[in-house]
Design a protein around this motif. Structure first.
Motif, short mmCIF file in Angstrom:
data_model
loop_
_atom_site.label_atom_id
_atom_site.label_comp_id
_atom_site.label_asym_id
_atom_site.label_seq_id
_atom_site.Cartn_x
_atom_site.Cartn_y
_atom_site.Cartn_z
N HIS A 65 100.30 24.86 64.95
CA HIS A 65 99.84 24.93 66.35
C HIS A 65 99.91 26.33 66.93
O HIS A 65 99.52 26.54 68.07
N GLU A 66 100.35 27.32 66.15
CA GLU A 66 100.39 28.71 66.61
C GLU A 66 99.28 29.48 65.90
O GLU A 66 99.50 30.07 64.85
N PHE A 67 98.08 29.47 66.44
CA PHE A 67 96.99 30.10 65.69
C PHE A 67 96.03 30.84 66.60
O PHE A 67 95.93 30.59 67.80
N SER A 68 95.33 31.77 65.97
CA SER A 68 94.26 32.52 66.62
C SER A 68 93.03 32.44 65.73
O SER A 68 93.13 32.10 64.54
N GLY A 69 91.89 32.78 66.30
CA GLY A 69 90.69 32.73 65.48
C GLY A 69 89.45 33.14 66.25
O GLY A 69 89.53 33.68 67.36
N VAL A 70 88.31 32.86 65.64
CA VAL A 70 87.01 33.23 66.19
C VAL A 70 86.17 31.97 66.31
O VAL A 70 86.07 31.18 65.35
#
Length: 354
Positions: A65-70
């Motif tokens: 649940h700790e994520f980054s993205g495009v």
């Protein structure tokens, strides 16, 4: 695509191959994950700690649940996001109609569900989430560092709940990722901070590198001695991030009368508390969990303005294909924040598509 999933109500996870995700529905966005961090909650799910049985009805589920993205694509009615946007995710999915939601407190939703625990999360090449859970990331913020947004927001919220002010004497118990974030955020507000651990010299050394001047290994001195050496008097605030119930009792003993104690750890054992002494000393016991809209925004701002200092929290980066090894590394306490980097979606941590 590959994904790291909880497939059975028992110890462990499974790295599996899944069909590519379909187009997002109205109100949703499809995200190519750039980086995803292993959280303490993920470790509890991995180990199947008591208290995580609630996940059983959702299995199999992709954790993280700790994520980054495009953003790759958006649902028909999504207006605030478009393909190519760099984003992070607040993992709390709220119902929007209970009293807490109507009062503007989605973190207290009575029907809240967590991305990565109740439904598929970010340990995968791609993930679909509600658009309202996404937040834009500044263009100059590395997406690996942006993946720290959720845990830093949890830390900022704990500092908010503790009502930390400039000049406050603050003790932080537990030098894990959340504890380190709490200590840094409190110090950033001008508080005098002591962070304490037990046999955690590597993490305590990292705390010093991050500007936390008082860092004590309780193998070498008692908490009372550490507080006396750091402040010369009891603490105004104590924030616990250990998950060990005894640390709450120990922390209350070094808190001044009328002080505030915040429990931020997740505990599998009950607490025995001397209520008579607690009441007579007029101490306050508060719980901090999840985050708030305000704290989430502050976390993004702090990461953008202090990326070099806060990037120190990231001690290991492994490909998603080595997810099980990464979880074992995170369990060893030799790491602080372990990031998993998907390889199959063509996105790098600068947010560029190959």
């Amino acid at each position: 695509m590959i994904a790291l999933r909880k497939t059975a109500p028992a110890f462990g996870l499974e790295l599996v191959s899944l069909d590519p995700m379909q187009a997002p529905l109205p109100g949703q966005v499809l995200i190519d994950v750039a980086a995803a961090g292993i959280c303490g909650s993920d470790l509890h799910a991995y180990e199947w700690t008591p208290g995580y049985e609630f996940m059983t009805a959702s299995l199999p589920v992709t954790v993280g649940h700790e994520f980054s993205g495009v953003v790759r694509s958006v649902g028909d009615d999504v207006k605030d996001f478009a393909a190519g946007d760099r984003v992070v995710c607040w993992p709390t999915k709220n119902c929007g109609s209970c009293p807490a939601c109507l009062a503007g407190e989605p973190q207290n939703c009575s029907r809240r569900r967590i991305i990565g625990l109740h439904c598929d999360g970010g340990f995968a090449d791609t993930v679909i989430v509600p658009a309202r859970n996404c937040r834009h990331v500044p263009d100059d913020l590395d997406l690996a560092i942006a993946a720290l947004t959720e845990p830093l927001a949890v830390a900022v919220n704990a500092v908010d709940v503790a009502d930390v002010q400039a000049g406050s004497r603050v003790v932080v118990l537990g030098p894990g990722p959340i504890g380190l974030g709490i200590a840094w955020a409190a110090a950033h507000r001008g508080a005098h901070v002591l962070i304490a651990g037990f046999g955690d010299e590597r993490r305590l050394s990292l705390a010093r590198d991050m500007g936390i001047h008082h860092a004590s290994d309780l193998m070498d001195e008692t908490l009372e001695q550490a507080v006396s050496h750091a402040f010369g008097q009891p603490a105004d605030r104590v924030i616990e991030a250990t998950g060990i119930a005894r640390s709450v009792s120990d922390g209350l003993a070094v808190l001044r009368p009328g002080g505030i104690f915040v429990v931020a750890g997740i505990h599998s054992q009950p607490l025995s508390l001397d209520l008579t002494r607690f009441v007579r000393e007029k101490k306050q016991l508060r719980g901090a969990h999840d985050t708030t809209e305000r704290a989430l925004g502050e976390a993004i701002r702090l990461l953008a303005q202090n990326s070099q200092a806060l990037s120190a929290l990231i001690t290991h980066r492994l490909p998603l294909s080595e997810g099980i090894e990464a979880f074992e590394l995170a369990r060893s306490r030799q790491a602080v924040k372990v990031l998993l980097l998907p390889e199959g979606n063509g996105v790098n941590i600068q947010g560029e598509t190959a």
